[in-house]
Write a protein that holds these residues in place. Structure first.
Motif, short mmCIF file in Angstrom:
data_model
loop_
_atom_site.label_atom_id
_atom_site.label_comp_id
_atom_site.label_asym_id
_atom_site.label_seq_id
_atom_site.Cartn_x
_atom_site.Cartn_y
_atom_site.Cartn_z
N ILE A 6 14.60 -46.00 -45.39
CA ILE A 6 14.74 -46.13 -43.94
C ILE A 6 13.73 -45.21 -43.25
N PRO A 7 12.92 -45.76 -42.32
CA PRO A 7 11.97 -44.90 -41.59
C PRO A 7 12.71 -43.97 -40.62
N PHE A 8 12.16 -42.78 -40.41
CA PHE A 8 12.78 -41.80 -39.51
C PHE A 8 11.69 -40.96 -38.86
N LYS A 9 12.10 -40.23 -37.82
CA LYS A 9 11.18 -39.34 -37.11
C LYS A 9 11.86 -37.98 -36.97
N ILE A 10 11.14 -36.91 -37.31
CA ILE A 10 11.67 -35.55 -37.15
C ILE A 10 11.46 -35.17 -35.68
N LYS A 11 12.56 -34.82 -35.00
CA LYS A 11 12.48 -34.45 -33.59
C LYS A 11 12.39 -32.94 -33.40
N ASN A 12 13.07 -32.18 -34.29
CA ASN A 12 13.12 -30.74 -34.09
C ASN A 12 13.60 -30.05 -35.36
N ILE A 13 13.12 -28.82 -35.58
CA ILE A 13 13.62 -27.97 -36.67
C ILE A 13 13.90 -26.61 -36.04
N GLU A 14 15.12 -26.12 -36.21
CA GLU A 14 15.53 -24.84 -35.63
C GLU A 14 15.99 -23.88 -36.70
N GLN A 15 15.79 -22.60 -36.43
CA GLN A 15 16.35 -21.56 -37.29
C GLN A 15 17.25 -20.71 -36.41
N ASP A 47 12.24 -23.11 -46.08
CA ASP A 47 11.93 -24.30 -45.30
C ASP A 47 12.77 -25.45 -45.82
N LEU A 48 13.11 -26.35 -44.92
CA LEU A 48 13.92 -27.51 -45.24
C LEU A 48 13.17 -28.74 -44.77
N GLU A 49 13.00 -29.71 -45.65
CA GLU A 49 12.28 -30.94 -45.30
C GLU A 49 13.13 -32.14 -45.66
N VAL A 50 12.94 -33.21 -44.89
CA VAL A 50 13.57 -34.49 -45.22
C VAL A 50 12.50 -35.31 -45.93
N LYS A 51 12.76 -35.65 -47.20
CA LYS A 51 11.79 -36.44 -47.96
C LYS A 51 11.92 -37.93 -47.64
N GLU A 52 13.18 -38.41 -47.64
CA GLU A 52 13.41 -39.82 -47.33
C GLU A 52 14.88 -40.07 -47.06
N SER A 66 14.44 -31.54 -49.32
CA SER A 66 13.67 -30.67 -50.18
C SER A 66 13.74 -29.27 -49.58
N ILE A 67 14.05 -28.28 -50.41
CA ILE A 67 14.12 -26.89 -49.97
C ILE A 67 12.94 -26.15 -50.55
N ILE A 68 12.19 -25.49 -49.67
CA ILE A 68 11.04 -24.71 -50.10
C ILE A 68 11.42 -23.23 -49.95
N THR A 84 18.38 -26.09 -39.05
CA THR A 84 18.88 -27.39 -38.60
C THR A 84 17.69 -28.30 -38.34
N ILE A 85 17.74 -29.47 -38.94
CA ILE A 85 16.71 -30.50 -38.71
C ILE A 85 17.37 -31.61 -37.91
N LEU A 86 16.69 -32.04 -36.85
CA LEU A 86 17.17 -33.15 -36.03
C LEU A 86 16.22 -34.32 -36.27
N ILE A 87 16.77 -35.42 -36.78
CA ILE A 87 15.95 -36.60 -37.03
C ILE A 87 16.49 -37.78 -36.22
N GLU A 88 15.61 -38.72 -35.99
CA GLU A 88 15.95 -39.90 -35.21
C GLU A 88 15.64 -41.14 -36.04
N VAL A 89 16.60 -42.06 -36.06
CA VAL A 89 16.43 -43.31 -36.80
C VAL A 89 16.70 -44.47 -35.85
N ASP A 90 15.81 -45.43 -35.84
CA ASP A 90 16.00 -46.64 -35.03
C ASP A 90 17.14 -47.45 -35.64
N ARG A 91 18.14 -47.78 -34.84
CA ARG A 91 19.32 -48.51 -35.35
C ARG A 91 18.94 -49.87 -35.94
N TYR A 92 17.81 -50.41 -35.55
CA TYR A 92 17.34 -51.68 -36.10
C TYR A 92 17.27 -51.61 -37.63
N HIS A 93 16.87 -50.46 -38.15
CA HIS A 93 16.71 -50.29 -39.60
C HIS A 93 18.03 -50.03 -40.32
#
Length: 108
Positions: A6-15, A47-52, A66-68, A84-93
């Motif tokens: 599913i495609p996604f977009k990272i909107k924000n990463i906070e500590q 660091d915290l990343e969303v791989k997929e 993924s944790i770095i 905290t990672i905030l991601i956005e996903v289009d509901r179409y997907h």
């Protein structure tokens, strides 16, 4: 069923240093779904990343994180930190709800 990415977009990463609860929070915005993932760490520097995001079954999704860790030998405060990672996903997907999300850490 084959796994669908599913495609996604990272909107924000906070500590943050104040007490937060680990987990996933979903916020339904008409055409998008906002997904907030909070993870606790023993020190700053991680660091915290969303791989997929993978659709495991109809309406059931797994977020691969993924944790770095901090660089080896880094001098860091011993203070609990929340990322905290905030991601956005289009509901179409995603198709029609309801949705279930969980996460898996692939490298820690």
């Amino acid at each position: 069923m084959s796994k669908k990415t599913i495609p996604f977009k990272i909107k924000n990463i906070e500590q943050d240093y104040s007490l937060r609860e680990e987990g996933i929070v979903l916020k339904d915005l008409e055409t998008f779904l906002e997904i907030s993932i909070t993870k606790e760490f023993p020190t700053p520097g991680y660091d915290l990343e969303v791989k997929e995001i993978i659709e495991k079954d109809k309406g059931k999704f797994e977020i691969i994180l993924s944790i770095i860790p901090p660089r080896e030998g880094s001098i860091l405060l011993q203070v609990i930190t929340y990322k905290t990672i905030l991601i956005e996903v289009d509901r179409y997907h995603l198709g029609n709800g309801p949705y279930t999300f969980n996460y898996k850490i692939d490298n820690f």
